[in-house]
Motif scaffolding. Structure first.
Motif: not given
Length: 310
Positions: A92-107, A13-14, A2-8
């Motif tokens: 911007d990474l925080s925006a990506v995390r939010a766009a993914l639904g704020d899941p638990e992550v390994v960075l 647009q990321l 899946r490809e998309s753009f996240v707004v910072a």
């Protein structure tokens, strides 16, 4: 995929791509990794070449996401041209995390990506289950490049020259073909042709030619000014540091110092250069598999918030 753009937060647009992970939910859940997302952070001037093999290997364990930094690859130029430092990338990474639904992550971070994920952990440690730092340092990278601060010393004058003669600089920068750059890298020993397929480096060299030179130099200077060293001792999640003893871009002693400063950290030192994930594919995958098993046994990321509030 899946490809998309996240707004910072400043409107930039990321570009983001994501793989859903194991085809069977039970496969992920049986490892204790259900719902976990692995997020990949590049080095400066990179748009994903280093993750060529790990991208699919990780997708056998978790959902995987990767984004391009502002002004890189398919992401748009920064809405605010001054917002190009490590903190901006961390937001911007925080925006990506939010766009993914704020899941638990390994960075996961490579090179400058290590600084980005460390800064993101400082900003928002909640739900971070683990950190994987590859061929990087906590900061001040232009002061240790090839074992000296020569790059930090020359950068201001270089930026001044490029600003004064932008068209000439662009022409010179763009005239270096990826093939020639690859030959130079091999001749200088910056990569080890015995350990990797040299053509794996070509996408990086092509992207280097295309990136805005003035933005790149300022971003590099900002990375050299940034440091997250003082917060390493506050990290409460499991951490894996992978380094190359022949890495001239980020000297291995920096990885050793970083690993010692992080409380729950494993250091893996290889005989690689700055592109260990391409040189030691199987070793890196095996170490990360073992690390994810450790993350699974630790359970939800409940300690991170407490560490920040302490």
């Amino acid at each position: 995929m899946r490809e998309s753009f996240v707004v910072a937060d400043d409107g930039t647009q990321l570009y983001m791509r994501a793989l859903e992970g194991p085809s069977s939910a039970s496969a992920s859940n049986s490892l204790g990794l259900g719902g976990l997302v692995s997020i990949l952070c590049d080095g400066i001037a990179c748009d994903g070449f280093i993750w060529k093999y790990l991208w699919h290997a990780l997708a056998e364990r978790t959902k995987v996401a990767h984004f391009h930094y502002r002004g890189h690859g398919r992401s748009k130029r920064p809405a605010d041209p001054t917002q190009i430092d490590v903190v901006a990338h961390a937001r911007d990474l925080s925006a990506v995390r939010a766009a993914l639904g704020d899941p638990e992550v390994v960075l996961y971070g490579h090179s400058m990506g290590c600084q980005v994920l460390l800064e993101n952990y400082r900003l928002r440690p909640e739900k971070v289950r683990g950190l994987v730092l590859i061929c990087g340092a906590p900061g001040r990278v232009t002061h240790s490049f090839k074992g000296s601060d020569a790059l930090a010393q020359v950068l201001p004058r270089l930026i001044e020259t490029v600003d004064k003669y932008p068209h000439v600089a662009r022409a010179v920068w763009g005239s270096v073909s990826p093939e020639l750059a690859l030959k130079v890298a091999l001749a200088l020993g910056e990569i080890d042709a015995k350990l990797m397929e040299p053509r794996d480096l070509v996408p990086y060299l092509q992207h280097m030619v295309d990136i805005d030179l003035r933005m790149f130099l300022r971003m590099l200077r900002a990375a050299g000014d940034h440091s997250a060293s003082e917060m390493l001792g506050t990290i409460t999640c499991p951490t894996l540091v992978i380094a190359g003893e022949n890495d001239s871009f980020t000297p291995p002693r920096l990885a050793e110092e970083m690993a010692k400063a992080i409380p729950d950290c494993e250091l893996v030192m290889t005989n690689g250069t700055h592109v260990v994930p391409l040189e030691h594919k199987r070793l890196v995958e095996d170490k990360i598999d073992a690390f994810l098993e450790k993350v699974a046994t630790r359970g939800p990321a409940t300690l991170a918030a407490a560490g920040r509030d302490a």
